[in-house]
Design a protein around this motif. Sequence first.
Motif, PDB file in Angstrom:
ATOM      1  N   ILE A  87       0.976  -1.304   0.048  1.00 20.39           N
ATOM      2  CA  ILE A  87      -0.086  -0.009   0.061  1.00 20.39           C
ATOM      3  C   ILE A  87       0.824   1.160  -0.051  1.00 20.39           C
ATOM      4  N   ASN A  88       0.925   2.101  -1.000  1.00 18.31           N
ATOM      5  CA  ASN A  88       1.654   3.183  -1.119  1.00 18.31           C
ATOM      6  C   ASN A  88       1.418   4.235  -0.447  1.00 18.31           C
ATOM      7  N   ASN A  89      -0.016   4.562  -0.432  1.00 14.76           N
ATOM      8  CA  ASN A  89      -0.837   5.512   0.417  1.00 14.76           C
ATOM      9  C   ASN A  89      -2.219   5.111   0.548  1.00 14.76           C
ATOM     10  N   GLU A  90      -3.085   6.216   0.985  1.00 15.69           N
ATOM     11  CA  GLU A  90      -4.450   5.521   1.231  1.00 15.69           C
ATOM     12  C   GLU A  90      -5.404   5.488  -0.003  1.00 15.69           C
ATOM     13  N   ASN A  91      -4.702   5.864  -1.162  1.00 10.05           N
ATOM     14  CA  ASN A  91      -5.450   5.662  -2.626  1.00 10.05           C
ATOM     15  C   ASN A  91      -4.441   4.920  -3.471  1.00 10.05           C
ATOM     16  N   ALA A  92      -3.312   4.357  -3.167  1.00  7.00           N
ATOM     17  CA  ALA A  92      -2.680   3.972  -4.259  1.00  7.00           C
ATOM     18  C   ALA A  92      -1.953   2.324  -3.738  1.00  7.00           C
ATOM     19  N   ALA A  93      -1.787   1.738  -4.529  1.00  3.90           N
ATOM     20  CA  ALA A  93      -1.166   0.420  -4.207  1.00  3.90           C
ATOM     21  C   ALA A  93      -0.281  -0.309  -5.482  1.00  3.90           C
ATOM     22  N   THR A  94       0.657  -1.094  -4.793  1.00  9.50           N
ATOM     23  CA  THR A  94       1.157  -1.815  -6.070  1.00  9.50           C
ATOM     24  C   THR A  94       1.490  -3.399  -5.659  1.00  9.50           C
ATOM     25  N   VAL A  95       1.212  -4.072  -6.756  1.00  8.01           N
ATOM     26  CA  VAL A  95       1.192  -5.703  -6.381  1.00  8.01           C
ATOM     27  C   VAL A  95       2.278  -6.088  -7.273  1.00  8.01           C
ATOM     28  N   TYR A  96       3.210  -6.888  -6.786  1.00  9.21           N
ATOM     29  CA  TYR A  96       4.238  -7.533  -7.440  1.00  9.21           C
ATOM     30  C   TYR A  96       4.017  -8.997  -7.409  1.00  9.21           C
ATOM     31  N   GLY A  97       4.587  -9.732  -8.766  1.00  3.28           N
ATOM     32  CA  GLY A  97       4.394 -11.289  -8.370  1.00  3.28           C
ATOM     33  C   GLY A  97       4.725 -11.632  -9.922  1.00  3.28           C
ATOM     34  N   PHE A  98       4.281 -13.023  -9.900  1.00  2.00           N
ATOM     35  CA  PHE A  98       4.539 -13.802 -11.280  1.00  2.00           C
ATOM     36  C   PHE A  98       3.201 -14.112 -11.726  1.00  2.00           C
ATOM     37  N   SER A  99       3.369 -14.299 -13.185  1.00  4.34           N
ATOM     38  CA  SER A  99       2.041 -15.167 -13.803  1.00  4.34           C
ATOM     39  C   SER A  99       2.580 -15.988 -14.830  1.00  4.34           C
ATOM     40  N   ARG A 102      -0.838 -20.560 -19.776  1.00  2.04           N
ATOM     41  CA  ARG A 102      -0.553 -21.573 -20.688  1.00  2.04           C
ATOM     42  C   ARG A 102      -1.812 -21.799 -21.688  1.00  2.04           C
ATOM     43  N   TYR A 103      -1.393 -21.403 -23.063  1.00  2.00           N
ATOM     44  CA  TYR A 103      -2.212 -21.559 -24.108  1.00  2.00           C
ATOM     45  C   TYR A 103      -2.000 -22.764 -24.730  1.00  2.00           C
ATOM     46  N   ARG A 104      -3.110 -23.571 -25.401  1.00  2.00           N
ATOM     47  CA  ARG A 104      -3.058 -24.749 -26.194  1.00  2.00           C
ATOM     48  C   ARG A 104      -1.949 -24.298 -27.315  1.00  2.00           C
ATOM     49  N   GLY A 105      -0.977 -25.188 -27.407  1.00  2.00           N
ATOM     50  CA  GLY A 105       0.261 -24.932 -28.337  1.00  2.00           C
ATOM     51  C   GLY A 105       0.902 -23.473 -28.388  1.00  2.00           C
ATOM     52  N   GLY A 106       0.938 -22.791 -27.241  1.00  2.00           N
ATOM     53  CA  GLY A 106       1.341 -21.601 -27.287  1.00  2.00           C
ATOM     54  C   GLY A 106       2.384 -21.536 -25.848  1.00  2.00           C
ATOM     55  N   ASN A 107       2.453 -19.986 -25.632  1.00  2.00           N
ATOM     56  CA  ASN A 107       3.240 -19.603 -24.568  1.00  2.00           C
ATOM     57  C   ASN A 107       2.900 -20.398 -23.279  1.00  2.00           C
ATOM     58  N   ASN A 108       4.156 -20.579 -22.756  1.00  2.00           N
ATOM     59  CA  ASN A 108       4.221 -21.388 -21.354  1.00  2.00           C
ATOM     60  C   ASN A 108       5.175 -20.694 -20.337  1.00  2.00           C
ATOM     61  N   ARG A 109       5.435 -19.665 -20.445  1.00  2.00           N
ATOM     62  CA  ARG A 109       6.578 -18.711 -19.759  1.00  2.00           C
ATOM     63  C   ARG A 109       6.056 -18.143 -18.484  1.00  2.00           C
ATOM     64  N   TRP A 110       7.009 -17.976 -17.547  1.00  2.00           N
ATOM     65  CA  TRP A 110       6.528 -17.365 -16.404  1.00  2.00           C
ATOM     66  C   TRP A 110       6.989 -15.810 -16.547  1.00  2.00           C
ATOM     67  N   TRP A 111       6.388 -14.989 -16.053  1.00  2.02           N
ATOM     68  CA  TRP A 111       6.279 -13.491 -16.382  1.00  2.02           C
ATOM     69  C   TRP A 111       6.311 -13.019 -14.906  1.00  2.02           C
ATOM     70  N   GLN A 112       7.582 -12.049 -14.557  1.00  2.21           N
ATOM     71  CA  GLN A 112       7.664 -10.913 -13.339  1.00  2.21           C
ATOM     72  C   GLN A 112       6.539  -9.893 -14.062  1.00  2.21           C
ATOM     73  N   ARG A 113       5.576  -9.828 -12.735  1.00  2.44           N
ATOM     74  CA  ARG A 113       4.527  -8.675 -13.202  1.00  2.44           C
ATOM     75  C   ARG A 113       4.505  -7.448 -12.253  1.00  2.44           C
ATOM     76  N   VAL A 114       3.884  -6.437 -12.399  1.00  4.72           N
ATOM     77  CA  VAL A 114       3.578  -5.223 -11.544  1.00  4.72           C
ATOM     78  C   VAL A 114       2.272  -4.956 -11.990  1.00  4.72           C
ATOM     79  N   TRP A 115       1.511  -4.605 -10.850  1.00  3.77           N
ATOM     80  CA  TRP A 115       0.257  -4.216 -11.134  1.00  3.77           C
ATOM     81  C   TRP A 115       0.048  -2.913 -10.398  1.00  3.77           C
ATOM     82  N   GLN A 116      -0.604  -1.834 -10.720  1.00  2.00           N
ATOM     83  CA  GLN A 116      -0.657  -0.521  -9.976  1.00  2.00           C
ATOM     84  C   GLN A 116      -2.322  -0.509  -9.742  1.00  2.00           C
ATOM     85  N   LEU A 117      -2.751  -0.161  -8.661  1.00  2.78           N
ATOM     86  CA  LEU A 117      -4.127   0.018  -8.309  1.00  2.78           C
ATOM     87  C   LEU A 117      -4.368   1.585  -7.601  1.00  2.78           C
ATOM     88  N   ARG A 118      -5.603   2.114  -7.817  1.00  2.19           N
ATOM     89  CA  ARG A 118      -5.884   2.988  -7.320  1.00  2.19           C
ATOM     90  C   ARG A 118      -7.350   3.122  -6.655  1.00  2.19           C
TER      91      ARG A 118
END
Length: 134
Positions: A87-99, A102-118
């Motif tokens: 929680i950055n302040n009362e109206n802003a947050a950041t979420v860090y993580g991995f996602s 996996r799609y049929r016949g496609g990408n199956n890679r881990w990604w580091q992610r950052v989400w900003q919320l308000r």
Amino acid sequence: MRFIDEFSFIEKPASKDELAVARVMRGYWEALRDHDLKLLSSLFQEDARIDSLAAGRVVSREQYIKAMSQVLQNLEKIEFKNLLIRINNENAATVYGFSRYRYRGGNNRWWQRVWQLRKTHNRWQITETNYCRS
């Protein structure tokens, strides 16, 4: 085919705001898992900027929903792992993580992610997402 999914936090959300942000993140994961585009759209602020692999660039909420509507039927597995809420302040947050999408016949890679919320009108929504590309 059985849909396999996983969702986890690295630290258990504890404060009122952390719990609210955690609900948004779980909703995001569930919307993708259940192919619920209405729920997915509701989790993003109208002016959100979304780094989208499906669209191949940073897009608006509407462009993201359109891109996801074309790829969700091929989604076999989704994982959000080791999410960490700050929680950055009362109206802003950041979420860090991995996602991993996996799609049929496609990408199956881990990604580091950052989400900003308000928080607007006492409601948390995602305003920005980024993939950390190496």
